[in-house]
Design a protein around this motif. Structure first.
Motif, PDB file in Angstrom:
ATOM      1  N   TRP A 127     -40.300  28.920 -20.406  1.00 45.27           N
ATOM      2  CA  TRP A 127     -38.951  28.905 -19.623  1.00 45.27           C
ATOM      3  C   TRP A 127     -39.199  28.235 -18.349  1.00 45.27           C
ATOM      4  CZ3 TRP A 127     -37.709  31.828 -15.404  1.00 45.27           C
ATOM      5  CH2 TRP A 127     -36.233  31.592 -14.736  1.00 45.27           C
ATOM      6  N   TYR A 164     -36.595  20.846 -22.917  1.00 50.81           N
ATOM      7  CA  TYR A 164     -35.499  21.173 -23.583  1.00 50.81           C
ATOM      8  C   TYR A 164     -34.406  21.746 -22.976  1.00 50.81           C
ATOM      9  CZ  TYR A 164     -38.671  20.684 -27.852  1.00 50.81           C
ATOM     10  OH  TYR A 164     -39.374  20.398 -28.938  1.00 50.81           O
ATOM     11  N   TRP A 224     -30.349  24.546 -28.911  1.00 54.01           N
ATOM     12  CA  TRP A 224     -31.059  23.545 -28.054  1.00 54.01           C
ATOM     13  C   TRP A 224     -30.915  22.112 -28.419  1.00 54.01           C
ATOM     14  CZ3 TRP A 224     -36.096  25.999 -26.237  1.00 54.01           C
ATOM     15  CH2 TRP A 224     -36.262  27.333 -26.547  1.00 54.01           C
ATOM     16  N   GLY A 225     -31.316  21.530 -27.425  1.00 52.05           N
ATOM     17  CA  GLY A 225     -31.351  19.873 -27.509  1.00 52.05           C
ATOM     18  C   GLY A 225     -32.386  19.412 -28.084  1.00 52.05           C
ATOM     19  N   GLN A 226     -32.633  18.047 -28.409  1.00 54.66           N
ATOM     20  CA  GLN A 226     -33.926  17.725 -29.153  1.00 54.66           C
ATOM     21  C   GLN A 226     -35.085  17.469 -27.905  1.00 54.66           C
ATOM     22  OE1 GLN A 226     -34.815  17.288 -32.392  1.00 54.66           O
ATOM     23  NE2 GLN A 226     -32.991  18.564 -32.391  1.00 54.66           N
ATOM     24  N   TYR A 233     -37.525  32.740 -32.555  1.00 54.31           N
ATOM     25  CA  TYR A 233     -37.193  31.123 -32.896  1.00 54.31           C
ATOM     26  C   TYR A 233     -38.164  30.350 -34.045  1.00 54.31           C
ATOM     27  CZ  TYR A 233     -34.529  31.956 -28.724  1.00 54.31           C
ATOM     28  OH  TYR A 233     -33.616  32.504 -27.733  1.00 54.31           O
ATOM     29  N   GLN A 282     -39.976  26.881 -35.081  1.00 56.43           N
ATOM     30  CA  GLN A 282     -40.054  25.628 -34.683  1.00 56.43           C
ATOM     31  C   GLN A 282     -40.837  24.577 -35.683  1.00 56.43           C
ATOM     32  OE1 GLN A 282     -42.091  24.448 -31.014  1.00 56.43           O
ATOM     33  NE2 GLN A 282     -40.755  22.827 -30.546  1.00 56.43           N
ATOM     34  N   GLN A 339     -39.571  19.078 -33.932  1.00 56.82           N
ATOM     35  CA  GLN A 339     -38.196  19.458 -33.946  1.00 56.82           C
ATOM     36  C   GLN A 339     -37.839  20.590 -32.729  1.00 56.82           C
ATOM     37  OE1 GLN A 339     -36.294  20.842 -37.321  1.00 56.82           O
ATOM     38  NE2 GLN A 339     -37.238  19.216 -38.669  1.00 56.82           N
ATOM     39  N   ALA A 340     -36.638  20.676 -32.157  1.00 61.10           N
ATOM     40  CA  ALA A 340     -36.355  21.612 -31.188  1.00 61.10           C
ATOM     41  C   ALA A 340     -36.523  22.931 -32.072  1.00 61.10           C
ATOM     42  CB  ALA A 340     -35.457  21.314 -30.775  1.00 61.10           C
ATOM     43  N   PRO A 341     -36.793  24.137 -31.192  1.00 63.20           N
ATOM     44  CA  PRO A 341     -36.760  25.521 -31.757  1.00 63.20           C
ATOM     45  C   PRO A 341     -35.487  25.761 -32.172  1.00 63.20           C
ATOM     46  CG  PRO A 341     -37.738  25.666 -29.524  1.00 63.20           C
ATOM     47  CD  PRO A 341     -37.217  24.182 -29.821  1.00 63.20           C
ATOM     48  N   LEU A 359     -32.973  29.286 -33.095  1.00 63.48           N
ATOM     49  CA  LEU A 359     -32.672  30.565 -33.184  1.00 63.48           C
ATOM     50  C   LEU A 359     -32.709  31.188 -34.418  1.00 63.48           C
ATOM     51  CD1 LEU A 359     -32.171  33.262 -31.582  1.00 63.48           C
ATOM     52  CD2 LEU A 359     -29.767  32.646 -31.727  1.00 63.48           C
ATOM     53  N   TYR A 412     -31.780  37.503 -33.139  1.00 60.21           N
ATOM     54  CA  TYR A 412     -31.518  38.262 -31.653  1.00 60.21           C
ATOM     55  C   TYR A 412     -31.374  39.685 -31.830  1.00 60.21           C
ATOM     56  CZ  TYR A 412     -26.612  37.931 -32.866  1.00 60.21           C
ATOM     57  OH  TYR A 412     -25.526  38.075 -33.411  1.00 60.21           O
ATOM     58  N   TYR A 428     -41.625  31.777 -32.647  1.00 60.71           N
ATOM     59  CA  TYR A 428     -42.136  32.302 -31.270  1.00 60.71           C
ATOM     60  C   TYR A 428     -40.977  33.404 -31.262  1.00 60.71           C
ATOM     61  CZ  TYR A 428     -44.067  27.793 -30.002  1.00 60.71           C
ATOM     62  OH  TYR A 428     -45.004  26.600 -29.931  1.00 60.71           O
ATOM     63  N   GLN A 479     -39.354  35.932 -28.146  1.00 59.45           N
ATOM     64  CA  GLN A 479     -39.009  35.812 -26.684  1.00 59.45           C
ATOM     65  C   GLN A 479     -38.165  37.099 -26.220  1.00 59.45           C
ATOM     66  OE1 GLN A 479     -35.531  33.829 -25.821  1.00 59.45           O
ATOM     67  NE2 GLN A 479     -35.946  33.637 -23.507  1.00 59.45           N
ATOM     68  N   TYR A 523     -37.694  34.644 -18.180  1.00 59.60           N
ATOM     69  CA  TYR A 523     -37.900  34.741 -19.818  1.00 59.60           C
ATOM     70  C   TYR A 523     -39.174  34.428 -20.290  1.00 59.60           C
ATOM     71  CZ  TYR A 523     -32.682  34.917 -19.123  1.00 59.60           C
ATOM     72  OH  TYR A 523     -31.457  35.201 -18.749  1.00 59.60           O
ATOM     73  N   PHE A 575     -42.011  34.030 -23.509  1.00 60.98           N
ATOM     74  CA  PHE A 575     -42.107  33.844 -24.822  1.00 60.98           C
ATOM     75  C   PHE A 575     -43.622  34.146 -25.259  1.00 60.98           C
ATOM     76  CE2 PHE A 575     -38.615  30.850 -26.249  1.00 60.98           C
ATOM     77  CZ  PHE A 575     -38.226  30.427 -24.783  1.00 60.98           C
ATOM     78  N   GLN A 611     -47.157  33.546 -27.652  1.00 58.41           N
ATOM     79  CA  GLN A 611     -47.682  31.990 -27.537  1.00 58.41           C
ATOM     80  C   GLN A 611     -47.587  31.310 -28.731  1.00 58.41           C
ATOM     81  OE1 GLN A 611     -48.896  35.015 -28.322  1.00 58.41           O
ATOM     82  NE2 GLN A 611     -50.782  34.556 -29.727  1.00 58.41           N
TER      83      GLN A 611
END
Lengths: 121, 108
Positions: A47, A95, A111-113, B36, B38, B42-44, B46, B49, B87, B89, B97, B99, B101
């Motif tokens: 983060w 991101y 999230w964005g790419q 999350y 991944q 690609q992006a993570p 969700l 929660y 991950y 978090q 915040y 995460f 590893q």
């Protein structure tokens, strides 16, 4: 549909500056806090910073405090990250991520790419 | 700063079997814990929660449990698309915040 599209990444020399942008759509941008999260090549998630929906509150990781500035323009539905005094260890995919809350607390749900920032001479 | 520690770092499981990933916090985060997923390039995404609530459109084979300092993500019957990095978090004590590893789930 929520969309977050980052731009502005690239190659920059150590000590240089770069500004990242994140264009948001599909939701009421000003109603949600937004974060930047980065991922160094082959590493985990870190983060970086968060800004409240109004832009009135900002928080930073110690690793970037004093060098990076997060901001937003709610009239343009756009999030920014101004990065100064860049170091090799700032090399990462950055991101943009939408929070579930207006204030800066909570988790992120979209999230964005990502956009790649490479700091190298 | 709260340190999140995931175990194991890599888990090898056959399709159709159950997978269990763990996440430990260095101090209590109540139920303020997200998971999350991944995939490469690609992006993570969700998954979970509030430690145990599935996010929108997440299949029921994903479940989360725990509170305080010990958390678990369970995938009941692994599908090919589930092999990825996961991950945890915490969002209880911030900033920052933090995460874990990451834990890689690979095909056995």
């Amino acid at each position: 549909e929520v969309q977050l599209v980052e731009s502005g990444g690239g190659l920059v020399q150590p000590g240089g500056s770069l500004r990242l942008s994140c264009a948001a759509s599909g939701f009421t941008f000003s109603s949600y806090a937004t974060s930047w999260v980065r991922q160094a090549p082959g590493k985990g998630l870190e983060w970086v910073s968060v800004i409240s929906g109004s832009g009135g509150s900002t928080y930073y990781a110690d690793s970037v405090k004093g060098r990076f500035t997060i901001s937003r323009d709610n009239s343009k539905n756009t999030l920014y990250l101004q990065m100064n005094s860049l170091r090799a260890e700032d090399t990462a995919v950055y991101y943009c991520a939408k929070s579930v809350r207006w204030d800066s607390s909570g988790y992120v749900d979209y999230w964005g790419q990502g956009t790649l920032v490479t700091v190298s001479s | 700063e709260i340190v999140m520690t995931q175990s194991p770092a890599t888990l090898s499981v056959s399709p159709g079997e159950r997978a269990t990933l763990s996440c430990r916090a260095s101090q209590s985060v109540s139920s303020n814990l997200a998971w999350y997923q991944q995939k490469p390039g690609q992006a993570p995404r969700l998954l979970i929660y509030g430690a145990s609530t599935r996010a929108t459109n997440i299949p029921a084979r994903f479940s989360g449990s725990g509170s305080g300092t010990e958390f678990t993500l369970t995938i009941s019957s692994l599908q090919s698309e589930d092999f990825a990095v996961y991950y945890c978090q915490q969002y209880n004590n911030w900033p920052p915040y933090t995460f874990g590893q990451g834990a890689k789930l690979e095909i056995k």
